[in-house]
Design a protein around this motif. Sequence first.
Motif, short mmCIF file in Angstrom:
data_model
loop_
_atom_site.label_atom_id
_atom_site.label_comp_id
_atom_site.label_asym_id
_atom_site.label_seq_id
_atom_site.Cartn_x
_atom_site.Cartn_y
_atom_site.Cartn_z
N LEU A 75 0.86 -1.19 0.00
CA LEU A 75 0.00 0.00 0.00
C LEU A 75 0.90 1.24 0.00
CD1 LEU A 75 -3.09 0.66 0.28
CD2 LEU A 75 -2.68 0.91 2.73
N VAL A 76 0.50 2.27 -0.70
CA VAL A 76 1.27 3.53 -0.70
C VAL A 76 0.36 4.68 -0.29
CG1 VAL A 76 2.87 2.71 -2.48
CG2 VAL A 76 0.85 4.01 -3.16
N GLY A 77 0.96 5.68 0.36
CA GLY A 77 0.21 6.87 0.74
C GLY A 77 -0.19 7.70 -0.48
N GLU A 78 -1.16 8.56 -0.28
CA GLU A 78 -1.74 9.30 -1.41
C GLU A 78 -0.76 10.25 -2.10
OE1 GLU A 78 -3.90 12.94 1.05
OE2 GLU A 78 -5.01 11.07 0.71
N ASN A 79 0.30 10.65 -1.39
CA ASN A 79 1.28 11.56 -1.99
C ASN A 79 2.53 10.84 -2.50
OD1 ASN A 79 -0.39 13.68 -1.41
ND2 ASN A 79 0.79 14.44 0.33
N VAL A 80 2.53 9.52 -2.47
CA VAL A 80 3.70 8.75 -2.89
C VAL A 80 3.65 8.47 -4.38
CG1 VAL A 80 4.93 6.55 -2.64
CG2 VAL A 80 3.97 7.69 -0.62
N THR A 81 4.69 8.90 -5.10
CA THR A 81 4.77 8.66 -6.55
C THR A 81 6.02 7.88 -6.94
OG1 THR A 81 5.89 10.79 -6.87
CG2 THR A 81 3.47 10.77 -7.06
#
Length: 346
Positions: free
Chosen positions: A75-81
């Motif tokens: 899972l990645v946070g919403e600001n992780v690109t």
Amino acid sequence: MNGNMKALIKKPGEPGASCELVPIPKIDQHEVLIKVKAASICGTDVHIYNWDEWAKNRVKPPYVFGHEFSGEVALVGENVTSVKVGEYVSAETHIVCGKCVPCLTGKEHVCRNTQILGVDIEGCFAEYVKVPAENIWKNPLGMPEDLASIQEPLGNAVHTVLTGITAGVKVAVVGCGPIGLMAVAVAKASGASQVIAIDKNEYRLDLAVQMGATETISIAKEDPLKNVSALTNGEGVDLVCEMSGHPTAIRQSLKMAANGGRVHILGLPEHPVCIDMTNDIVFKGLTVQGITGRKMFETWRQVSELLHAGTIQIKPVITHHFSLEEYEKGFELMKEGQCGKVILIP
């Protein structure tokens, strides 16, 4: 992600740990949740497990400990690109502030505000671990999960050996725990003419030979200073890698170094160490350097390239695999010194 996970919990006030069900970590917008595939036991974890003086003064249980791992992004946070779900990763375990003078001048590995995964914050002896996205290191596809999990300590060995080393030098590795064994392999692969491994543990001295040591010295049977002198025609070694943290070993490391040589200290003594600075450092013109962590991310790139090219053969240092529930077996082997690197599989 909701639900519970298995994790090793360090409890306050007593040696040992317990395997329990705890909530899966919740991630913030800049963090990544990783499903752990393999986690390796470090000497620091043994300090915490044993609840020695260093641990009592540093860590704040109850919490999940452990910091060396490989796994898959869940899972990645919403600001992780910078990283995606499904990618195969490990992580730099020193979480730095990015604002202090060392961080702003390219010396993040000595950040004044460092927090260490599994020491200061929740760690990886669990089915899942969360880390900041900026700490992620993407592993090559095909790298074995156990090998990928020991890149972090291998980075310590690379940083210890390659700081200031040139080909053709004589190297002594004092203390052949897992990172010391890795340092033997790194020194040999980097062109050292001699790699002298020093320890009292015959099991680990045998492993040191497998890792590339040209000579071994058992301090249980031999005087290390006399033997190093004999092996180097009385000159001493150009580089000593002190990996044990034992006060006597530290003092001997300074004495066995050649005039104008280097002593790199990775070992962590539990108490202050008295040394003869005048005769063993100043008059010898030694360079003594403390080694902490890895250069971010210069050392990680060196580790990855050395492994990918097959320049160093680290696999022999991995000697045991256990399930997470069998953690006691792994820690006992580490305490007894009858192992190299121990891998826990959640």
